[in-house]
Design a protein around this motif. Structure first.
Motif, PDB file in Angstrom:
ATOM      1  N   LEU A  19       7.721   8.596  -3.035  1.00  0.00           N
ATOM      2  CA  LEU A  19       8.210   7.863  -3.639  1.00  0.00           C
ATOM      3  C   LEU A  19       7.027   7.668  -4.948  1.00  0.00           C
ATOM      4  CD1 LEU A  19       9.545   5.324  -0.582  1.00  0.00           C
ATOM      5  CD2 LEU A  19      11.127   7.116  -2.269  1.00  0.00           C
ATOM      6  N   PRO A  21       5.100   5.315  -7.548  1.00  0.00           N
ATOM      7  CA  PRO A  21       4.408   3.453  -6.988  1.00  0.00           C
ATOM      8  C   PRO A  21       5.186   2.429  -8.154  1.00  0.00           C
ATOM      9  CG  PRO A  21       2.696   5.224  -8.290  1.00  0.00           C
ATOM     10  CD  PRO A  21       3.648   6.066  -7.590  1.00  0.00           C
ATOM     11  N   GLN A  22       4.671   1.482  -7.183  1.00  0.00           N
ATOM     12  CA  GLN A  22       5.196   0.253  -8.083  1.00  0.00           C
ATOM     13  C   GLN A  22       4.683  -0.803  -8.449  1.00  0.00           C
ATOM     14  OE1 GLN A  22       8.450  -0.518  -4.530  1.00  0.00           O
ATOM     15  NE2 GLN A  22       9.372   1.090  -5.342  1.00  0.00           N
ATOM     16  N   ALA A  73       3.277   8.563 -12.132  1.00  0.00           N
ATOM     17  CA  ALA A  73       1.857   7.811 -12.205  1.00  0.00           C
ATOM     18  C   ALA A  73       2.492   6.349 -13.140  1.00  0.00           C
ATOM     19  CB  ALA A  73       1.147   8.340 -12.473  1.00  0.00           C
ATOM     20  N   LEU A  74       1.814   5.445 -12.720  1.00  0.00           N
ATOM     21  CA  LEU A  74       2.392   4.079 -13.589  1.00  0.00           C
ATOM     22  C   LEU A  74       1.272   4.029 -14.695  1.00  0.00           C
ATOM     23  CD1 LEU A  74       1.960   1.348 -10.130  1.00  0.00           C
ATOM     24  CD2 LEU A  74       4.026   1.745 -12.141  1.00  0.00           C
TER      25      LEU A  74
END
Lengths: 95, 95
Positions: A19, A21-22, A73-74
């Motif tokens: 999943l 990242p958030q 990636a954010l």
């Protein structure tokens, strides 16, 4: 039995999910009218921006969760979107 | 505006969440009795093993999702648990 790194774990019939990242934030409002205004403004922002965050809300709060794009990636794009969401909320809360 | 790697993304008031990888599998059963038996057996396995997967189920299916431990990687322990879950399901389906 030695530990195996994540990338090689495979069990037949099971799917491995990684999943992204958030970025997540909960915004609390003073009324349902404010909550609705925020959701409406956020919908407009999403349409102009192409970023459709995951939303969880009830009468007086909205939790906004922005997932990383497919590269996993954010990036600054997500951070910039988060700041725009902050601005929407602040504008509503400051009337 | 250049892309920034995930580890440095920070927006004040927002939380960065890095979700662990998961192993997930959906088991389909022929009756609610089988589904319940599987859930019971899985509960016993979880208690003896210390691994409590996330479960989503309805009358005739159970989706089992095993998250990586705190170190963030799926290891052989998770794969071994998944295989044990497979065995439980197979035993029930083969009556």
């Amino acid at each position: 039995m030695s530990a195996t790194p994540s990338t090689t774990i495979a069990v037949e019939g099971w799917e491995t999910r990684k999943l992204p990242p958030q970025l997540t934030c909960r915004f609390t409002f003073n009324s349902y009218a404010q909550t609705r205004q925020f959701l409406d403004d956020l919908a407009d922002l999403s349409e102009s921006n192409g970023n459709y965050p995951n939303l969880h809300f009830a009468k007086d709060f909205v939790t906004v969760t922005i997932a990383a794009p497919d590269d996993g990636a954010l990036n600054e794009a997500e951070a910039a979107f988060a700041r725009q969401v902050n601005s929407l909320a602040n504008r509503i809360l400051q009337g």
